[in-house]
Write an enzyme that holds these catalytic residues in place. Structure first.
Site, PDB file in Angstrom:
ATOM      1  N   CYS A  86      20.276 -41.975  -5.882  1.00  0.00           N
ATOM      2  CA  CYS A  86      21.744 -41.412  -5.850  1.00  0.00           C
ATOM      3  C   CYS A  86      22.580 -42.390  -4.989  1.00  0.00           C
ATOM      4  O   CYS A  86      22.678 -43.680  -5.339  1.00  0.00           O
ATOM      5  CB  CYS A  86      21.941 -39.989  -5.238  1.00  0.00           C
ATOM      6  SG  CYS A  86      23.437 -39.268  -5.735  1.00  0.00           S
ATOM      7  N   HIS A 180      18.035 -36.790  -8.535  1.00  0.00           N
ATOM      8  CA  HIS A 180      17.432 -36.467  -7.239  1.00  0.00           C
ATOM      9  C   HIS A 180      15.823 -36.114  -7.534  1.00  0.00           C
ATOM     10  O   HIS A 180      15.801 -34.985  -8.111  1.00  0.00           O
ATOM     11  CB  HIS A 180      18.172 -35.449  -6.171  1.00  0.00           C
ATOM     12  CG  HIS A 180      19.077 -35.957  -5.722  1.00  0.00           C
ATOM     13  ND1 HIS A 180      19.254 -36.383  -4.545  1.00  0.00           N
ATOM     14  CD2 HIS A 180      20.543 -35.914  -6.047  1.00  0.00           C
ATOM     15  CE1 HIS A 180      20.361 -36.707  -4.092  1.00  0.00           C
ATOM     16  NE2 HIS A 180      21.237 -36.447  -5.015  1.00  0.00           N
ATOM     17  N   GLU A 182      13.488 -35.838  -5.538  1.00  0.00           N
ATOM     18  CA  GLU A 182      12.822 -35.112  -4.291  1.00  0.00           C
ATOM     19  C   GLU A 182      13.094 -33.448  -4.362  1.00  0.00           C
ATOM     20  O   GLU A 182      12.270 -32.899  -3.733  1.00  0.00           O
ATOM     21  CB  GLU A 182      13.350 -35.760  -3.112  1.00  0.00           C
ATOM     22  CG  GLU A 182      14.898 -35.245  -2.784  1.00  0.00           C
ATOM     23  CD  GLU A 182      15.992 -36.204  -3.233  1.00  0.00           C
ATOM     24  OE1 GLU A 182      15.317 -36.767  -4.424  1.00  0.00           O
ATOM     25  OE2 GLU A 182      16.680 -36.420  -2.867  1.00  0.00           O
TER      26      GLU A 182
HETATM   27  N1  LIG Z   1      23.829 -37.109  -3.445  1.00  0.00           N
HETATM   28  C1  LIG Z   1      24.637 -38.316  -3.282  1.00  0.00           C
HETATM   29  O1  LIG Z   1      23.864 -39.267  -2.925  1.00  0.00           O
HETATM   30  C2  LIG Z   1      25.879 -38.616  -3.686  1.00  0.00           C
HETATM   31  C3  LIG Z   1      26.342 -39.968  -3.597  1.00  0.00           C
HETATM   32  C4  LIG Z   1      28.042 -40.079  -3.468  1.00  0.00           C
HETATM   33  N2  LIG Z   1      28.639 -39.231  -2.295  1.00  0.00           N
HETATM   34  C5  LIG Z   1      28.369 -39.382  -4.726  1.00  0.00           C
HETATM   35  O2  LIG Z   1      29.045 -38.150  -4.744  1.00  0.00           O
HETATM   36  O3  LIG Z   1      27.932 -40.135  -5.869  1.00  0.00           O
END
Ligand SMILES: NC(=O)CC[C@H](N)C(=O)O
Ligand SMILES: Nc1ncnc2c1ncn2[C@@H]1O[C@H](COP(=O)(O)OP(=O)(O)OP(=O)(O)O)[C@@H](O)[C@H]1O
Ligand SMILES: O=c1[nH]c(=O)c2[nH+]cn([C@@H]3O[C@H](COP(=O)(O)O)[C@@H](O)[C@H]3O)c2[nH]1
Ligand SMILES: [Mg+2]
Length: 539
Positions: A86, A180, A182
């Site tokens: 991310c 994600h 995880e």
């Molecule tokens: N979950 C994250 O790592 C989000 C990364 C960044 N803040 C976004 O909104 O894309």
């Protein structure tokens, strides 16, 4: 001296402040690979070990903001695989001259990733997705995304709205994924992490508690030398018991455990802990009855923080006095030359990995909701050096370790019990009468939970004594007595918790036994508050 990193292949996780960073660590360890979380601001030159791979976590920040955190660019020169998750993907892309923008279609929740076939005739998916098919359900949480990948990267996965949902470098082992892996909502996420740390980084699956025991015992022996002594405060809780047993295995009677009876323990607790540690586990334990001192200092105090501080400080006084006694005996023995065992040089602490994570967070310390007391942690000006054998472990790893050390199952599965004990479960002033009422009610509650076979489904259960009186009727006569509140929660890490839904007949039995058997109580209530907004304990 052998360090943990010399003994286990290590994955370094750089934490950019995501709520899920610790879960990345957990997932690696579930693959039996040691993983360590460090703040994203860590400079490579300050790390004493060479990781086998690096994972960049998610983050609440946006890479293009001017105060957003960035990784040390030296990581890309280290020659080890890197996976960005991310924000981690966005960070890698941003540092390598790709572009990241706020996206029109923010994605929070489920998404389908299509894995692209690469390699023309011998079409196959990338090593990161090997064997996972060509489509995968994942969980997303982002408002930014890549609008152009950096040069030398190719797409290995996309979703309906994110054309660059997964990238790989053309020649280096650098990967980035927008989803994600995880969280459990990405059902195959753990496999993706496995592909990265096992296949791409080539980590060996050595991180097992069986391996850990042997290596940790050897490490403790090396630290303490042939004669050094260690003292430690033990409560009979899981952490301190496992730590104590490990110390005992390593240095035998040169480890001295001290349990303080502070007058606010559970029913028969001091006696039970004494028997279990001394007799069953062979640990050298002294139980100090300091209940008069604690209760006299607590007299008339109602304020929660004041109770916590009084108990924390009194613990230190008692513990230091006991440590000095052990030290004096050791010095005397040394003078007589007989079986010189050496000085008390070390203090055992049952610090766990979540405490370490909390203390290194780059966001700085979080707001103080309560002063949690932890005996060892408060002994600031003792001349003792700290020894923390559980420092790298999560609670369930500690439980597994406990089982391997032959600590009886009921103890290993025990619910946590706070250092300030029943003092923070008696909402009014604390005295022997109030303690006795609560001890009795609590023991009935826990006994019935065990009988119903529910103990292991509940993260923590306890009774609370309220300082209010209510009217009741018993044997046709009016009563005017105190109220017991029951609490039971389910929780992963106690940072958040939800109340446990009991079968009605279990609650009925508990309530009826408490009002019948505990003099001074005519009413029982059940606490249906989650955390937040409540906390687990009432004070
Ligand atoms: N979950 C994250 O790592 C989000 C990364 C960044 N803040 C976004 O909104 O894309
Ligand atoms: N009554 C006590 N006597 C001596 N030490 C204590 C006592 N209560 C708490 N401590 C110390 O405070 C530390 C922190 O307590 P904490 O409750 O977090 O851990 P624990 O009791 O070992 O395990 P658990 O979290 O499962 O209860 C303990 O590890 C122990 O060193
Ligand atoms: O060792 C401890 N010393 C303390 O002072 C303390 N206060 C709360 N707790 C335990 O921490 C977990 C979260 O509790 P709260 O939601 O009430 O903060 C729950 O498991 C609580 O029992 C303590 N443990
Ligand atoms: Mg405890």
């Amino acid at each position: 001296m052998a360090e943990i990193h010399d003994q286990f292949d290590t994955i370094l996780i750089l934490d950019f402040g995501s709520q899920y960073s610790h879960l990345i660590t957990r997932r690696c360890r579930e693959h039996e690979v040691y993983a360590e979380l460090l703040p994203c601001t860590t400079q490579l030159k300050d790390i004493k070990f060479k990781p086998k791979g690096i994972i960049l976590s998610g983050s609440p920040y946006s890479v293009y903001d001017k105060d957003s955190p960035h990784a040390d660019p030296a990581i890309y020169e280290l020659g080890v695989p890197i996976l960005g998750i991310c924000y981690g993907l966005q960070e890698m892309a941003w540092q390598m001259k790709g572009t990241v923008d706020k996206c029109d279609h923010r994605e929070y929740g489920f998404a389908q990733v299509q894995m692209t076939q690469i390699g023309g005739d011998n079409a196959s998916v990338d090593a990161l997705f090997e064997g996972l098919g060509d489509e995968m359900q994942v969980w997303m949480s982002h408002g930014d995304q890549l609008s152009a990948p950096p040069p030398d990267f190719h797409v290995i996965g996309y979703t309906a709205t994110a054309p660059y949902a997964a990238l790989a470098h053309n020649s280096k082992p650098f990967y980035g994924i927008q989803f994600h892996p995880e969280v459990t909502h990405s059902p195959r996420g753990k496999e993706v992490i496995g592909r990265f740390i096992l296949n791409i980084c080539g980590c060996q699956k050595h991180w097992t508690m069986q391996e850990f025991i042997g290596k940790e015992i050897a490490r403790i022996r090396e630290i303490c030398g042939p004669a050094g002594r260690v003292i430690g405060a033990v409560s009979g809780g899981v952490d301190s018991t496992v730590a104590a047993k490990l110390m005992h295995e390593a240095i035998g009677d040169r480890f001295h455990a001290i349990m303080v009876d502070n007058g606010v323990l559970r029913l028969n607790e001091a006696k039970q802990v004494d028997e279990m540690l001394n007799k069953d586990l062979g640990v050298n334990l002294t139980v100090v009855d300091a209940s008069d001192l604690f209760l006299s200092r607590l007299e008339g105090i109602e304020d929660p923080e004041q109770k916590r501080k009084i108990i924390g400080n009194t613990f230190i006084n008692v513990f230091e006095a006991e440590a000095a006694k052990i030290e004096a005996v050791a010095a005397e023995e040394e003078k007589n030359g007989a079986a010189a065992k050496g000085r008390v040089e070390w203090l055992l602490q049952g610090t766990l990995y979540p405490d370490v994570i909390e203390s290194i967070s780059f966001k700085g310390p979080s707001a103080t909701i309560k002063t949690h007391h932890n005996v060892g942690g408060l002994l600031k000006d003792m001349k003792l050096k700290l020894i923390e054998p559980l420092r790298e472990l999560f609670k369930d790893e500690v439980r597994l370790l406990g089982r391997l050390l032959d600590i009886p199952a009921p103890l290993v599965q025990r619910h946590p019990f706070p250092g300030p004990g029943l003092a923070i479960r008696i909402l009014g002033p604390v005295n022997r009468e109030q303690v006795a009422i609560l001890q009795h009610a609590d023991s009935i509650y826990i006994e019935e939970i065990r009988k119903a076979g529910l103990y292991d489904q509940i993260a923590q259960a306890f009774a609370v004594l309220l300082p209010v009186k209510a009217v009741g009727v018993m044997g046709d006569a009016r009563t005017y007595e105190q109220v017991i509140a029951l609490r039971a929660v389910q929780s992963e890490d106690f940072m958040t918790a939800d109340w446990y839904v009991f079968p009605a007949e279990v609650l009925r039995r508990i309530s009826s036994r408490i009002t019948n058997e505990v003099a001074g109580i005519n009413r029982v209530t059940y606490d249906i508050s989650s955390k937040p907004p409540a906390t687990v304990e009432w004070l």
